[in-house]
Design a protein around this motif. Sequence first.
Motif, PDB file in Angstrom:
ATOM      1  N   ASP A 207      10.528  -1.101   4.617  1.00  0.00           N
ATOM      2  CA  ASP A 207      10.619  -1.276   3.168  1.00  0.00           C
ATOM      3  C   ASP A 207      11.230  -2.638   2.819  1.00  0.00           C
ATOM      4  O   ASP A 207      10.778  -3.315   1.883  1.00  0.00           O
ATOM      5  CB  ASP A 207      11.460  -0.153   2.552  1.00  0.00           C
ATOM      6  CG  ASP A 207      10.741   1.188   2.558  1.00  0.00           C
ATOM      7  OD1 ASP A 207       9.497   1.191   2.710  1.00  0.00           O
ATOM      8  OD2 ASP A 207      11.417   2.228   2.418  1.00  0.00           O
ATOM      9  N   ARG A 210       8.591  -5.283   3.458  1.00  0.00           N
ATOM     10  CA  ARG A 210       7.555  -5.267   2.415  1.00  0.00           C
ATOM     11  C   ARG A 210       8.045  -6.003   1.163  1.00  0.00           C
ATOM     12  O   ARG A 210       7.281  -6.723   0.509  1.00  0.00           O
ATOM     13  CB  ARG A 210       7.180  -3.829   2.072  1.00  0.00           C
ATOM     14  CG  ARG A 210       6.382  -3.107   3.159  1.00  0.00           C
ATOM     15  CD  ARG A 210       5.930  -1.735   2.687  1.00  0.00           C
ATOM     16  NE  ARG A 210       5.191  -1.013   3.720  1.00  0.00           N
ATOM     17  CZ  ARG A 210       5.709  -0.050   4.495  1.00  0.00           C
ATOM     18  NH1 ARG A 210       6.989   0.321   4.316  1.00  0.00           N
ATOM     19  NH2 ARG A 210       4.980   0.544   5.417  1.00  0.00           N
ATOM     20  N   ARG A 214       6.164  -9.330  -0.214  1.00  0.00           N
ATOM     21  CA  ARG A 214       5.577  -9.408  -1.559  1.00  0.00           C
ATOM     22  C   ARG A 214       6.019 -10.686  -2.257  1.00  0.00           C
ATOM     23  O   ARG A 214       5.213 -11.396  -2.861  1.00  0.00           O
ATOM     24  CB  ARG A 214       5.990  -8.186  -2.392  1.00  0.00           C
ATOM     25  CG  ARG A 214       5.170  -6.936  -2.157  1.00  0.00           C
ATOM     26  CD  ARG A 214       5.406  -5.910  -3.250  1.00  0.00           C
ATOM     27  NE  ARG A 214       6.811  -5.523  -3.357  1.00  0.00           N
ATOM     28  CZ  ARG A 214       7.367  -4.528  -2.673  1.00  0.00           C
ATOM     29  NH1 ARG A 214       6.631  -3.825  -1.818  1.00  0.00           N
ATOM     30  NH2 ARG A 214       8.643  -4.231  -2.835  1.00  0.00           N
ATOM     31  N   ALA A 226       3.157  -9.132   7.153  1.00  0.00           N
ATOM     32  CA  ALA A 226       2.929  -7.870   6.444  1.00  0.00           C
ATOM     33  C   ALA A 226       3.208  -6.688   7.363  1.00  0.00           C
ATOM     34  O   ALA A 226       2.995  -6.744   8.579  1.00  0.00           O
ATOM     35  CB  ALA A 226       1.486  -7.813   5.946  1.00  0.00           C
ATOM     36  N   THR A 237       3.848  -4.571  12.546  1.00  0.00           N
ATOM     37  CA  THR A 237       3.692  -5.677  11.600  1.00  0.00           C
ATOM     38  C   THR A 237       2.664  -6.660  12.141  1.00  0.00           C
ATOM     39  O   THR A 237       2.339  -6.660  13.334  1.00  0.00           O
ATOM     40  CB  THR A 237       5.021  -6.420  11.382  1.00  0.00           C
ATOM     41  OG1 THR A 237       5.436  -7.034  12.609  1.00  0.00           O
ATOM     42  CG2 THR A 237       6.102  -5.464  10.910  1.00  0.00           C
TER      43      THR A 237
END
Length: 436
Positions: A207, A210, A214, A226, A237
Amino acid sequence: MADIPRRAAHRTVKLASLPLGVAGRLAAGWGKRLTGQDAAEINAEVSARTAEQLFAVLGQLKGGAMKFGQALSVFEAAVPDELAGPYREALTKLQSAAPPMPSSSVHRVLDEQLGSGWRKRFAEFDDTPAAAASIGQVHRATWHDGREVAVKVQYPGADEALRSDLRQLMRLSRLFQSLAPGAEVKPLLAELQDRMVEELDYRTEADNQRAFAREFRGDEDVLVPAVVASSPKVVVTEWVTGTPYSRIIANGEREERNRAGQRLAEFHYSAPARVGLLHADPHPGNFMLLPDGRLAVIDFGAVSRLPHGLPATLGRMLRLALEDRPAELLELLRAERFVQPEVNLRAEDVLAYLAPFVDPVRVETFHFTRRWLQQQAERVGDLRSPDFRTGRSLNLPPDYLLIHRVTLGATGILCQLDAEVGARDIITRWQPGFAE
């Protein structure tokens, strides 16, 4: 499960061997001095053997011991040059080296975490680990859609091992203090221990990653891979290929060192404002320089949540010290609990203590060197120095401890890189309170 107590006992014996081994080598060194042998050669020999044992023990323990070794490795730039060599080599190994987990254990974890059909999710999977993390190891693989991926698999029993290691290391903190002059090792260990549970769940790490990915998607200077898939003990990843910071530290050219330092400093200061998170695991194993000059960041197990960015108090302290305003500086430190109400300090002494740390923002481009960091460590660690007495009277509030450690760690890497960095512009842009 019956063998867990035996393994824990074995780990405790290994950790306990560290101070005994050091004491024995120091005693032998003293005996050699009595026979007239050269003190410098004896000190170098003791340092080399102690560093060798440090790596052998911490590297085998993995878990909390290895994480502690990784945290210490960024501070080796503060160790005097004549003693730093052996520790530099041993501690740097801890950034990427650990005995590998058998492939059967890897497959068992993947079965448990991704399901018995996990092989169908990969077109290829390399059983030989590509790298080691503090509580897991990384395998290179190809996802079913053709993407190259990194698969981090947690060591079985890492949670019990981590807790056991950190309990033991808390008892040995005085031994490690000599490796990081000027750094408080016990608070470092306590803070690592407090964050342990969060780091053990790779879903939290995923999390975090991510959120960073972003914000930095398409960024010209930073790449965050990512996340492809995650579970409590496995995270997948996208794979990135670049030059590890450890290699740049060892033999990088001047332009490469400066670029690596500039990118790291920008990431450290900008991420809290952009993501609301501070990347809290600064050691060279987590950073690479890509061929196009971008910084790649590859581990997000440890973060600090800073929804309002870095505290403005830090920027104000920096500005007041830069502008030689001791009375206002002391008033701010008292208001923010850096100086307790019952402590008597002269404003001039506080300014003298903090002023050298402001050096990076006094000039347009600052050259971060090992010698500069050594001078700061010697200054605040010298029992005869007024700065030592001042430093002992200052308090570090708990909510600033992690930020302090991470900033110190990032500074250590900049000094290892020997990088010339435009720190003033970066701090002016990203550190609240400095430009106000």
